[in-house]
Enzyme design. Structure first.
Site, short mmCIF file in Angstrom:
data_model
loop_
_atom_site.label_atom_id
_atom_site.label_comp_id
_atom_site.label_asym_id
_atom_site.label_seq_id
_atom_site.Cartn_x
_atom_site.Cartn_y
_atom_site.Cartn_z
N CYS A 157 -1.75 9.48 1.88
CA CYS A 157 -1.00 8.74 1.09
C CYS A 157 -1.89 9.56 -0.27
CB CYS A 157 -1.08 7.18 1.24
SG CYS A 157 -2.80 6.90 1.56
N GLU B 296 0.70 -1.55 -0.02
CA GLU B 296 -0.17 0.11 -0.11
C GLU B 296 1.20 1.27 0.15
OE1 GLU B 296 -3.08 -0.17 0.00
OE2 GLU B 296 -3.42 -2.40 0.53
P1 NAD Z 1 8.25 4.49 5.17
O1 NAD Z 1 8.10 3.63 3.61
O2 NAD Z 1 9.29 5.43 5.71
O3 NAD Z 1 7.98 3.40 6.25
C1 NAD Z 1 7.19 2.31 6.31
C2 NAD Z 1 7.68 1.24 7.62
O4 NAD Z 1 8.51 1.00 7.04
C3 NAD Z 1 8.01 1.67 8.79
O5 NAD Z 1 7.48 0.75 9.94
C4 NAD Z 1 9.17 1.36 8.95
O6 NAD Z 1 9.64 1.38 10.22
C5 NAD Z 1 9.71 0.78 7.89
N1 NAD Z 1 10.46 1.25 7.59
C6 NAD Z 1 11.15 1.99 7.30
N2 NAD Z 1 12.63 2.27 6.49
C7 NAD Z 1 12.72 0.97 6.48
C8 NAD Z 1 13.58 0.28 5.61
N3 NAD Z 1 15.31 0.62 5.54
N4 NAD Z 1 13.69 -1.65 6.12
C9 NAD Z 1 12.62 -1.93 6.46
N5 NAD Z 1 11.53 -1.35 7.06
C10 NAD Z 1 11.54 -0.07 6.91
O7 NAD Z 1 6.96 5.57 5.46
P2 NAD Z 1 6.20 6.32 5.80
O8 NAD Z 1 7.03 7.64 6.48
O9 NAD Z 1 5.98 5.75 7.67
O10 NAD Z 1 5.25 6.84 5.67
C11 NAD Z 1 4.78 7.27 4.26
C12 NAD Z 1 4.85 7.00 2.26
O11 NAD Z 1 3.87 5.87 3.30
C13 NAD Z 1 4.08 7.70 1.41
O12 NAD Z 1 4.80 7.70 0.39
C14 NAD Z 1 2.98 7.30 1.66
O13 NAD Z 1 2.31 7.83 0.01
C15 NAD Z 1 2.28 6.32 1.87
N6 NAD Z 1 1.54 5.23 2.24
C16 NAD Z 1 0.65 5.02 1.89
C17 NAD Z 1 -0.73 4.07 1.83
C18 NAD Z 1 -1.19 3.85 1.66
O14 NAD Z 1 -2.68 3.27 2.17
N7 NAD Z 1 -0.78 3.50 0.18
C19 NAD Z 1 -0.82 4.77 4.12
C20 NAD Z 1 -0.28 5.58 4.50
C21 NAD Z 1 1.17 6.30 3.57
#
Ligand code: NAD
Length: 486
Positions: free
Chosen positions: A276, A242
């Site tokens: 998002c 997502e």
């Molecule tokens: P992110 O990808 O930074 O983090 C998401 C998760 O991944 C967190 O739990 C984090 O701990 C983990 N993570 C971060 N870096 C990692 C790594 N190197 N290895 C493994 N795991 C890791 O995302 P965010 O900053 O929390 O959210 C923002 C993004 O998410 C935006 O692009 C937004 O559009 C998207 N988003 C999508 C939806 C949807 O439903 N489609 C909803 C909310 C956010």
């Protein structure tokens, strides 16, 4: 709702040794088959529902501390979402979990008697990784689906919302079956350990057949999604992703410009635009730009009668995200036409619109994931469509404000995970409507029935009665006499 008396433990990452114990525990519990029992699943769903009700003050306070979310927004967009998902799946579970008999035309008449049906099997032990912007909803709504489907799960809240992560841990450990549902808190090391989990199964690992999670359900950005998908590939683990994207909005001269401005601005004030599916850039027919901007200014005044700083606007999650969003504004060659106020100390950032004249602008090149957005004047709808397809061919959402024909043209010619016509967010608002991306904005969907389906294997089963042998003898060797007739 915010009270100082609510205690929330300081954030603490789960010990890495405990991470592997929790993973092994939920995998073992799945093999006991007890989560397959429908009544058991319903008990867990009810427990989760009441847990969210009872922990509402803590969740609400944690959301205020992490994101400065108002009690109203927290209720509407986080807590009620989870409660409604629990209630919906509880009410639908018997129907969803029931075998579906296969009848013509789904099976040829000649196979009708073979008792073909679709069973709904839980996938197994799954991993759910959440994002920070809706830290309750984005973690618990997939969990509701996993419970309903009969899966066990480890959930990993976002460390960027640390207070919420600690409340979720306390709540789940307090209320759910801890052998089946576990919380791991942490950042990259802990998530990496989760992604590297190997399930040896009952009899130990089979060489060359290493197994991991039955599914990884990940919500977050595209770059981490690549890490998740690459890790999952090693064990042929299916993923639901997502993700986000650079979501376009289209405004033509046939739109009600005042209403379009109000509805689009709302999409950037909710959660301070850390959504998002919020619009990233708005393409406005050139001759309407001035009126549209006036509409934005009027809507801004109406929403923030005492100024945005003195409102219930959520704040940016942390300094890193604040700096990221501010950099987009610092680098723009455009002109601020709305808002622009911010305060690094309190992480406050006002809904801000920038009039730009090129798709190369920093305001269009990146996903803002904040309250800032750009307005790009365009000559006509076909050129707006061309731009949208170049900037991001598969955004998570798009918004079109035009005539019925124009909106239909946008839907036909620009792909996206979901779309709202003449509004912001409406397609993602009801909890029963499936939600998901396409291409780089994600794969798979959840919410409503889709939350059950995403954690379910549709298993085809046949039950051939013995009396069919007369009909079936045609399939046995020797074939010679049959071939002679061909
Ligand atoms: P992110 O990808 O930074 O983090 C998401 C998760 O991944 C967190 O739990 C984090 O701990 C983990 N993570 C971060 N870096 C990692 C790594 N190197 N290895 C493994 N795991 C890791 O995302 P965010 O900053 O929390 O959210 C923002 C993004 O998410 C935006 O692009 C937004 O559009 C998207 N988003 C999508 C939806 C949807 O439903 N489609 C909803 C909310 C956010």
């Amino acid at each position: 709702m915010a009270t100082k008396s609510i205690d929330i433990a300081p954030f603490q990452a789960t010990d890495l040794k405990a991470v592997s114990v929790k993973c092994a525990q939920v995998a073992t519990t799945f093999r006991t088959n007890r989560t397959k029992d429908l009544e058991w699943r319903k008990v867990q769903l009810r427990k989760l529902y009441w847990a969210v009700v009872d922990y509402t003050p803590q969740l609400s306070e944690a959301l205020r501390r992490d994101l400065n979310k108002s009690a109203f927004e927290s209720m509407l967009t986080e807590i009620d979402f989870v409660k409604n998902d629990c209630l919906f799946l509880l009410s639908q579970l018997d129907k969803l979990a029931r075998d579906e008999p296969l009848r013509p035309p789904d099976v040829p008449l000649t196979f009708y008697a073979a008792g073909l049906r679709t069973r709904k099997e839980p996938l197994g032990a799954v991993l759910i990784i959440g994002a920070y912007n809706y830290p309750v909803n984005l973690l618990l709504c997939p969990l509701v689906g996993a419970i309903a489907a009969g899966c066990t799960a480890v959930v990993k809240p976002s460390e960027v919302a640390p207070n919420v992560a600690m409340v979720l841990k306390e709540m789940i450990e307090d209320r759910l079956d801890n052998d089946a549902y576990a919380v791991v808190n942490g950042a990259v090391p802990e998530t990496t350990a989760l992604l590297d989990f190997r399930d040896p199964g009952e009899l130990g690992e089979i060489e060359g057949e290493e197994r991991g999670w039955a599914k990884i359900f990940y919500t977050g950005g595209r770059s981490v999604a690549r890490i998740v998908a690459t890790k999952a590939a090693a064990t042929l683990t299916p993923v639901t992703l997502e993700l986000g994207g650079r979501n376009p909005a289209f405004v033509t001269s046939n739109a009600n410009l005042e209403l379009a401005a109000r509805r689009l601005l709302w999409g950037k004030t909710m959660g301070a635009g850390q959504v998002c599916m919020s619009a990233n850039y708005i393409m406005v027919q050139r001759n309407c730009v001035d009126t549209f901007i006036k509409g934005l200014q009027a809507a801004h005044k109406k929403s923030f009668p005492n100024g945005a700083r003195n409102s219930e606007l959520a704040h940016i999650a942390n300094e890193r995200h604040f700096a990221r969003i501010k950099k987009m504004l610092d680098e723009t060659k455009g002109r601020i036409v709305l808002g622009g106020e911010m305060d690094e100390k309190t992480l406050f950032m006002e809904p801000t619109a920038v009039l730009v004249n090129s798709t190369d602008d920093s305001m269009i090149q990146q996903e803002s994931f904040g309250p800032i957005f750009s307005i790009l004047p365009v000559d006509n709808l076909p050129s707006a469509i061309r731009i949208a397809n170049q900037v991001d061919p598969t955004p998570l959402a798009l918004y079109s404000f035009g005539s019925k024909e124009e909106n239909e043209k946008v839907l036909r010619e620009v792909n996206s995970g979901g779309a709202s016509l003449n509004d912001s967010f409406m397609h993602g608002t009801p909890n029963t409507v499936s939600f998901g991306g396409v291409g780089h904005s994600g794969t798979g969907a959840y919410r409503g029935r889709a939350s059950f389906d995403v954690f379910t294997h549709r298993r085809s089963v046949a039950e051939t009665p013995s009396w069919m042998e007369g009909l079936l003898r045609v399939r046995y060797m020797p074939y010679d006499w049959k071939q002679r007739r061909m």
